[in-house]
Design a protein around this motif. Structure first.
Motif, PDB file in Angstrom:
ATOM      1  N   GLU A 198     -59.684 106.636  14.818  1.00 60.39           N
ATOM      2  CA  GLU A 198     -58.994 105.756  13.883  1.00 60.39           C
ATOM      3  C   GLU A 198     -59.038 104.305  14.370  1.00 60.39           C
ATOM      4  O   GLU A 198     -59.350 104.036  15.534  1.00 60.39           O
ATOM      5  CB  GLU A 198     -57.529 106.187  13.727  1.00 60.39           C
ATOM      6  N   ASN A 199     -58.687 103.375  13.471  1.00 60.62           N
ATOM      7  CA  ASN A 199     -58.576 101.988  13.912  1.00 60.62           C
ATOM      8  C   ASN A 199     -57.310 101.846  14.764  1.00 60.62           C
ATOM      9  O   ASN A 199     -56.421 102.711  14.726  1.00 60.62           O
ATOM     10  CB  ASN A 199     -58.578 101.021  12.723  1.00 60.62           C
ATOM     11  N   ARG A 214     -63.140  99.405  15.700  1.00 61.84           N
ATOM     12  CA  ARG A 214     -62.495 100.402  16.551  1.00 61.84           C
ATOM     13  C   ARG A 214     -62.472  99.923  18.002  1.00 61.84           C
ATOM     14  O   ARG A 214     -63.274  99.082  18.414  1.00 61.84           O
ATOM     15  CB  ARG A 214     -63.240 101.743  16.506  1.00 61.84           C
TER      16      ARG A 214
END
Length: 728
Positions: free
Chosen positions: A333-334, A295
């Motif tokens: 989220e990524n 991340r």
């Protein structure tokens, strides 16, 4: 999660210790050699601070304690309030040299050598053997940057900071005191047990202000005593003389009250530490988690300079770190997913805090994907936690999230997947008499807010009356309170609901939720915060908000999630403190009410009103109806009236003692279960109680958790079996 079980993080921690511990060794050697400089001192403060924070995050408690002690003492040297010496340097050298070997020891207990070295520094004892010296640190330009660890940011040394006196609670002789004084014979736990063995840095100026105020209070008390004596002698004097003495008395009492309040406030500040004690470990933790999960995270920390109770922060640390892990692992989220959703590739993790009216509110927010309730629902169905055929509400899912350890993560890793994150947070916060609030929006993010008392010993509580007794709720858990007559109410399916906020809340009975029959009229409503949303409870009346001294229940009368302790109100009065979340859940389950006929009725006999309330409240939470008596005569009158299924009686009472009650009851019934409690009885007294016909005998400070409730249930079951056998 156990950070020390992760191989990668363990390797990073070792590298960190290999880099930083030698600087502390070198600093100690410089002190011994007489070559200590301000630059070396400042570096040792930073290294000790970092070791303290990273070790605590990793779960290496003793290494963290050693780092904390070294940080305190090196900072005192930097502030010129602790004089460096060769002897002190040798103690520092021993402690610093044992830090790195302790990485291979037990995470919590460390090594015996490190423990001995820490004790030598704290108490000035003989220096233990020193291991082979760690390699000297390379010059700054030659040191390669090791992978960053979840530890605190370097903290600058303030040249003119407050002077410190280190007060250690783990050794030395203590004055002889009765441990049960103020604890109702052992039924309440002493608050000092929470902090035994802690070493706390104290601002010298604050300490001397407190000492001076105590001296002034003593003089005020002496003046009051003199006034009382003069008033006694003037009983036959003229009305004007008596009035003048009464005026002096009022003034003296007011002065003492003001002094006590000021001493209380000053004493509380002595155990206050900045919130940054916990948040200082977050930047390194976030860097590690971001790298581990792929991340990109921007961290914002707001207002972490506020001061709160050291005990609160120590208890809050694990819950706080669980929320940070959850936000990065499950929330943010990524980068690819964020960009596809129209967001910045970098997610934001925001930590904010505030203290208001004695309450600490700590929020952890992310701008991630938010809670996926549909996925959580499917997971609950797959794990057979809910009935697939029935309607599943968001309230049910919230309850599962905080209570069952459910997880939507498809895999289990050292970071997540066990589902214990929210469950562990909720459990820790409940133990601190606080609340957890979850706000989430799909696609926009999640905010979890923990609200707990800012100080352990003194808290603000809402005192209410219900079922003829006084009860307390930690103020952070109270969302609203109002008169029932002023409420906008409707009747739904035979039950009353109140308009509150944007919706409707069913009105439950506070007495029923506490396990007692509700036979009194309701005048007020209290709305409390629970993990599954607000709950409205009707009470006989609201007494008001009080600042109270709280104590935990002793083991004998504990064992229930509903009662968290007792609030001392002064003048011998107390109120049982109830957990708002457990109270709300109990209310939802007891909507039909509690009938006295459904419960076994236990008579509680004790001359202390506080003991009567604690024991009766614990028994009510354990599933009994209760009636109380303050003397042997009153108890026998209740027994004569019938309807008593068991008796709990105190051994020592004015006039006729508990043995007399037992003997007179046994003259009427040989099968009625009788339990005796005492804080003073010796072995001979126990034998006397047994001979009189007591079925069970407890010391009030008995350490077996919930033993009173479980014993009564067993005795009543035995009595039922005896009656059935006799009937056959």
């Amino acid at each position: 999660m156990d950070w020390n079980q992760d191989d990668e993080l363990q390797a990073i921690f070792r590298t960190e210790m290999e880099e930083r511990a030698p600087h502390l060794v070198a600093g100690a050697q410089a002190m011994i050699d007489g070559t200590l400089s301000a630059e070396i001192t400042e570096q040792c403060v930073r290294e000790a601070h970092t070791i303290k924070g990273t070790a605590k995050v990793m779960g290496y408690d003793l290494i963290g304690d050693a780092g904390g002690r070294l940080e305190t003492d090196w900072r005192a040297i930097a502030d010129h309030t602790l004089e460096p010496s060769a002897e002190l340097g040798r103690r520092f050298l021993a402690l610093s040299s044992h830090l790195l070997p302790a990485v291979d020891g037990d995470p919590q207990q460390g090594t015996p050598e490190l423990s001995d070295a820490l004790r030598a520094v704290i108490h000035g004892e003989e220096v233990p053997p020193i291991p082979e010296p760690a390699s000297a640190p390379a010059p700054p330009e030659a040191i390669s940057m090791a992978p960053e660890l979840p530890g605190p940011e370097p903290e600058p040394v303030e040249a003119d900071g407050p002077s410190l006196i280190v007060i250690d609670g783990s050794g030395g002789e203590r004055p002889s005191v009765n441990p049960n004084v103020g604890n109702l014979g052992g039924l309440l736990a002493s608050s000092e047990n929470f902090s035994a063995g802690e070493t706390t840095g104290v601002d010298t100026a604050k300490l001397y202000r407190l000492i001076n105020r105590v001296a002034e209070l003593r003089l005020d008390a002496e003046a009051l005593a003199g006034t009382i004596e003069a008033l006694r002698m003037a009983a036959t004097a003229s009305p004007s003389e008596v009035a003048a003495l009464a005026s002096r008395w009022e003034t003296a009492v007011a002065d003492i009250g003001e002094a006590v309040t000021e001493i209380q406030n000053q004493a509380v500040t002595l155990v206050a530490v900045p919130l940054s004690t916990v948040t200082s470990t977050v930047p390194g933790l976030v860097r590690f988690l971001a790298r581990k999960t792929g991340r990109e995270v921007r961290l914002e920390i707001i207002d972490d300079d506020i001061e709160v109770d050291l005990q609160i922060l120590e208890n809050l640390g694990n819950a706080f770190r669980n929320l940070v892990v959850n936000s990065i692992e499950h929330g943010i989220e990524n980068p690819e997913e964020r960009v596809a959703a129209g967001k910045s590739a970098t997610g934001t993790l925001r930590i904010s805090a505030e203290v208001e009216d004695g309450r600490l509110s700590l929020s952890v927010s992310d701008d991630g994907r938010g809670m996926n309730w549909e996925l959580l629902k499917q997971t609950a169905i797959e794990n057979r936690l809910v009935d697939q055929a029935g309607e599943i509400t968001e309230e049910q899912l919230r309850r599962l999230l905080f209570e069952t350890g459910i997880s939507t993560s498809p895999t289990h890793s050292e970071l997540s997947g066990s589902g214990q994150g929210f469950n562990a947070v909720a459990r820790l916060v409940r133990e601190m008499r606080g609340t957890v609030r979850l706000q989430t929006e799909p696609g926009a993010g999640t905010t979890v807010t923990i609200t707990v008392p800012a100080f352990q010993s003194l808290q603000r509580a809402l005192i209410v009356e219900a079922a003829g007794r006084r009860w307390g709720l930690a103020e952070p858990a109270v969302l609203d309170r109002f008169a029932l007559i002023d409420a906008d109410r409707v009747t739904v399916a035979g039950s009353q609901e109140v308009v509150w906020g944007d919706g409707m809340l069913p009105i439950g009975s506070f007495a029923n939720a506490a396990g007692l029959p509700d036979t009194e009229a309701h005048r007020d409503v209290v709305v409390v915060s629970t993990q599954t949303g607000p709950a409205a409870l009707a009470v006989t009346s609201i007494v008001g908000v009080r600042e109270v001294a709280t104590k935990s229940l002793g083991p004998l009368v504990s064992g229930t999630d509903l009662i968290t302790g007792a609030a001392l109100l002064g003048g011998g009065e107390l109120a049982l403190m109830l957990d708002a979340n457990a109270l709300g859940e109990s209310s939802r389950k007891s909507r039909g009410g509690v009938s006295p006929d459904e419960l076994a009725r236990v008579l509680v006999v004790d001359d202390s009103p506080g003991v009567r309330q604690i024991v009766a409240g614990a028994l009510a939470a354990g599933g009994f109806d209760t009636v109380v008596a303050g003397s042997a005569e009153e108890a026998l009158e209740v027994v004569s009236g019938g309807g008593v299924d068991a008796i709990v009686v105190d051994y020592s009472m004015p006039g006729s003692d508990g043995i007399s009650v037992v003997e007179r009851v046994r003259a009427r019934s040989t099968t009625l279960p009788i339990v005796m409690m005492s804080a003073v009885a010796e072995r001979a007294d126990q034998d006397r109680a047994k001979a009189a016909g007591v079925d069970a005998y407890f010391d009030k400070s008995d350490f077996r958790e919930g033993a009173l409730v479980s014993t009564l249930h067993s005795l009543l079951e035995r009595a039922d079996r005896g009656r059935e056998a006799h009937a056959q």
